[in-house]
Design a protein around this motif. Structure first.
Motif, PDB file in Angstrom:
ATOM      1  N   MET A 138       0.811  -1.249   0.138  1.00 22.43           N
ATOM      2  CA  MET A 138       0.022  -0.392   0.181  1.00 22.43           C
ATOM      3  C   MET A 138       0.509   1.141  -0.198  1.00 22.43           C
ATOM      4  SD  MET A 138      -3.400   0.733   3.332  1.00 22.43           S
ATOM      5  CE  MET A 138      -1.920   1.172   4.299  1.00 22.43           C
ATOM      6  N   TYR A 139       0.623   2.135  -0.896  1.00 23.17           N
ATOM      7  CA  TYR A 139       1.290   3.428  -0.779  1.00 23.17           C
ATOM      8  C   TYR A 139       0.569   4.874  -0.347  1.00 23.17           C
ATOM      9  CZ  TYR A 139       4.024   0.838  -3.815  1.00 23.17           C
ATOM     10  OH  TYR A 139       4.136  -0.161  -4.625  1.00 23.17           O
ATOM     11  N   LEU A 140       0.841   5.680   0.540  1.00 17.27           N
ATOM     12  CA  LEU A 140       1.035   6.871   0.696  1.00 17.27           C
ATOM     13  C   LEU A 140       1.733   8.192   0.108  1.00 17.27           C
ATOM     14  CD1 LEU A 140      -1.667   8.643   2.160  1.00 17.27           C
ATOM     15  CD2 LEU A 140      -0.246   8.649   4.226  1.00 17.27           C
ATOM     16  N   GLN A 141       1.165   8.448  -1.042  1.00 15.72           N
ATOM     17  CA  GLN A 141       1.691   9.749  -1.713  1.00 15.72           C
ATOM     18  C   GLN A 141       1.227  10.738  -1.118  1.00 15.72           C
ATOM     19  OE1 GLN A 141       3.874   9.735  -4.238  1.00 15.72           O
ATOM     20  NE2 GLN A 141       4.091  11.847  -4.109  1.00 15.72           N
ATOM     21  N   MET A 142       2.117  11.814  -0.965  1.00 10.22           N
ATOM     22  CA  MET A 142       2.038  12.589   0.017  1.00 10.22           C
ATOM     23  C   MET A 142       2.679  13.854  -0.789  1.00 10.22           C
ATOM     24  SD  MET A 142       2.712  11.897   3.675  1.00 10.22           S
ATOM     25  CE  MET A 142       4.457  12.382   4.106  1.00 10.22           C
ATOM     26  N   ASN A 143       1.815  15.248  -0.919  1.00  4.67           N
ATOM     27  CA  ASN A 143       2.663  16.447  -2.122  1.00  4.67           C
ATOM     28  C   ASN A 143       1.710  17.065  -1.061  1.00  4.67           C
ATOM     29  OD1 ASN A 143       3.064  14.762  -4.500  1.00  4.67           O
ATOM     30  ND2 ASN A 143       0.996  14.541  -5.232  1.00  4.67           N
ATOM     31  N   ASN A 144       2.901  18.517  -1.826  1.00  4.61           N
ATOM     32  CA  ASN A 144       2.421  19.884  -1.074  1.00  4.61           C
ATOM     33  C   ASN A 144       2.530  19.560   0.545  1.00  4.61           C
ATOM     34  OD1 ASN A 144       2.033  22.609  -0.532  1.00  4.61           O
ATOM     35  ND2 ASN A 144      -0.477  22.258  -0.957  1.00  4.61           N
ATOM     36  N   LEU A 145       3.416  19.020   1.066  1.00  2.00           N
ATOM     37  CA  LEU A 145       3.191  18.692   2.188  1.00  2.00           C
ATOM     38  C   LEU A 145       3.477  20.116   3.387  1.00  2.00           C
ATOM     39  CD1 LEU A 145       5.956  15.894   2.733  1.00  2.00           C
ATOM     40  CD2 LEU A 145       3.547  16.366   3.258  1.00  2.00           C
ATOM     41  N   LYS A 146       2.758  19.986   4.477  1.00  2.00           N
ATOM     42  CA  LYS A 146       2.847  21.149   5.829  1.00  2.00           C
ATOM     43  C   LYS A 146       3.529  20.995   6.596  1.00  2.00           C
ATOM     44  CE  LYS A 146      -1.016  22.715   3.435  1.00  2.00           C
ATOM     45  NZ  LYS A 146      -2.757  23.091   3.682  1.00  2.00           N
ATOM     46  N   PRO A 147       3.982  21.828   7.620  1.00  2.00           N
ATOM     47  CA  PRO A 147       4.326  21.326   8.292  1.00  2.00           C
ATOM     48  C   PRO A 147       3.547  20.441   9.581  1.00  2.00           C
ATOM     49  CG  PRO A 147       5.493  23.841   8.382  1.00  2.00           C
ATOM     50  CD  PRO A 147       4.142  23.213   7.136  1.00  2.00           C
ATOM     51  N   ASP A 148       2.026  20.961   9.753  1.00  3.12           N
ATOM     52  CA  ASP A 148       1.134  20.016  10.364  1.00  3.12           C
ATOM     53  C   ASP A 148       1.502  18.761  10.042  1.00  3.12           C
ATOM     54  OD1 ASP A 148      -1.236  22.861  11.308  1.00  3.12           O
ATOM     55  OD2 ASP A 148       1.182  22.124  11.563  1.00  3.12           O
ATOM     56  N   ASP A 149       1.572  18.221   8.966  1.00  2.44           N
ATOM     57  CA  ASP A 149       1.786  16.899   8.361  1.00  2.44           C
ATOM     58  C   ASP A 149       2.584  16.125   9.412  1.00  2.44           C
ATOM     59  OD1 ASP A 149       1.155  18.010   5.171  1.00  2.44           O
ATOM     60  OD2 ASP A 149      -0.332  17.665   6.565  1.00  2.44           O
ATOM     61  N   THR A 150       3.923  16.964  10.186  1.00  2.00           N
ATOM     62  CA  THR A 150       4.895  15.944  10.697  1.00  2.00           C
ATOM     63  C   THR A 150       4.619  15.189  11.727  1.00  2.00           C
ATOM     64  OG1 THR A 150       6.587  17.907  10.257  1.00  2.00           O
ATOM     65  CG2 THR A 150       7.056  17.175  12.513  1.00  2.00           C
ATOM     66  N   GLY A 151       4.680  14.158  12.376  1.00  2.00           N
ATOM     67  CA  GLY A 151       4.719  13.369  12.781  1.00  2.00           C
ATOM     68  C   GLY A 151       4.981  12.033  12.637  1.00  2.00           C
ATOM     69  N   VAL A 152       4.333  10.667  13.227  1.00  2.00           N
ATOM     70  CA  VAL A 152       4.798   9.247  12.738  1.00  2.00           C
ATOM     71  C   VAL A 152       3.090   8.881  12.079  1.00  2.00           C
ATOM     72  CG1 VAL A 152       5.136   6.904  13.622  1.00  2.00           C
ATOM     73  CG2 VAL A 152       6.034   8.938  15.246  1.00  2.00           C
ATOM     74  N   TYR A 153       4.217   8.067  11.011  1.00  2.00           N
ATOM     75  CA  TYR A 153       2.333   7.464  10.129  1.00  2.00           C
ATOM     76  C   TYR A 153       2.973   5.818  10.271  1.00  2.00           C
ATOM     77  CZ  TYR A 153       1.569  12.531   7.613  1.00  2.00           C
ATOM     78  OH  TYR A 153       1.646  13.458   7.966  1.00  2.00           O
ATOM     79  N   TYR A 154       1.573   5.603  10.325  1.00  2.00           N
ATOM     80  CA  TYR A 154       1.241   3.799  11.158  1.00  2.00           C
ATOM     81  C   TYR A 154       0.555   3.637   9.609  1.00  2.00           C
ATOM     82  CZ  TYR A 154       3.368   4.933  15.637  1.00  2.00           C
ATOM     83  OH  TYR A 154       3.743   5.068  16.478  1.00  2.00           O
ATOM     84  N   CYS A 155       1.160   2.396   9.093  1.00  2.00           N
ATOM     85  CA  CYS A 155      -0.396   1.733   8.413  1.00  2.00           C
ATOM     86  C   CYS A 155      -0.558   0.428   9.065  1.00  2.00           C
ATOM     87  CB  CYS A 155       0.845   1.010   7.638  1.00  2.00           C
ATOM     88  SG  CYS A 155       1.985  -0.299   7.055  1.00  2.00           S
ATOM     89  N   LYS A 156      -1.805   0.847   9.275  1.00  3.64           N
ATOM     90  CA  LYS A 156      -2.926  -0.252   8.914  1.00  3.64           C
ATOM     91  C   LYS A 156      -3.572  -1.299   7.818  1.00  3.64           C
ATOM     92  CE  LYS A 156      -6.943  -1.001  13.103  1.00  3.64           C
ATOM     93  NZ  LYS A 156      -7.878  -0.659  12.914  1.00  3.64           N
ATOM     94  N   VAL A 157      -3.142  -2.262   8.208  1.00  2.83           N
ATOM     95  CA  VAL A 157      -4.377  -3.251   7.153  1.00  2.83           C
ATOM     96  C   VAL A 157      -4.948  -4.307   8.956  1.00  2.83           C
ATOM     97  CG1 VAL A 157      -3.766  -5.793   5.516  1.00  2.83           C
ATOM     98  CG2 VAL A 157      -2.140  -3.849   5.811  1.00  2.83           C
ATOM     99  N   ALA A 158      -6.126  -4.594   8.517  1.00  2.00           N
ATOM    100  CA  ALA A 158      -6.911  -4.921   9.106  1.00  2.00           C
ATOM    101  C   ALA A 158      -7.005  -4.487  10.523  1.00  2.00           C
ATOM    102  CB  ALA A 158      -6.814  -6.826   9.092  1.00  2.00           C
ATOM    103  N   THR A 159      -6.638  -5.702  10.858  1.00  4.55           N
ATOM    104  CA  THR A 159      -5.814  -5.012  13.017  1.00  4.55           C
ATOM    105  C   THR A 159      -4.456  -5.190  13.080  1.00  4.55           C
ATOM    106  OG1 THR A 159      -6.541  -8.041  13.267  1.00  4.55           O
ATOM    107  CG2 THR A 159      -8.624  -6.717  13.081  1.00  4.55           C
TER     108      THR A 159
END
Length: 111
Positions: free
Chosen positions: A78-99
């Motif tokens: 799975m992918y997440l294309q992130m464009n035009n990133l902003k400072p508020d997008d800062t953080g940890v990104y987690y993927c979740k599949v089912a549980t």
């Protein structure tokens, strides 16, 4: 044992782009709802985007028009294309599949 492996995080300046990937082991991948969450210190994880088995997507209002979620069932990824990133997008990104949750990947956007 089923596992999720994330990659693609990093540091960028505002306006930049990153693409996150989440690769899963196991045959359940193609029949599972998948999603990305965002978490900053002291706050709960919040849903950023989700994609169902038919490719239907949903997005948080804050990322609509900037982020795009997609999946490749042949690669269990799975992918997440992130464009035009902003400072508020800062953080940890987690993927979740089912549980299942990935380990998280850090994204830092500087102004």
């Amino acid at each position: 044992q089923v596992q999720l492996m994330e990659s693609g995080g990093g540091s960028v300046q505002a306006g930049g782009s990153l693409r996150l990937s989440c690769t899963a082991s196991g045959r359940f991948f193609s029949i599972s709802y998948m999603s990305w969450y965002h978490q900053v210190p002291g706050k709960q994880r919040e849903l950023v985007a989700g994609i169902n088995t038919m490719g239907g997507t949903t997005y948080a209002d804050s990322v609509k028009g900037r982020f795009a979620i997609s999946r490749d069932n042949t690669k269990n990824t799975m992918y997440l294309q992130m464009n035009n990133l902003k400072p508020d997008d800062t953080g940890v990104y987690y993927c979740k599949v089912a549980t299942l949750w990935g380990q998280g990947t850090q994204v830092t956007v500087s102004s």
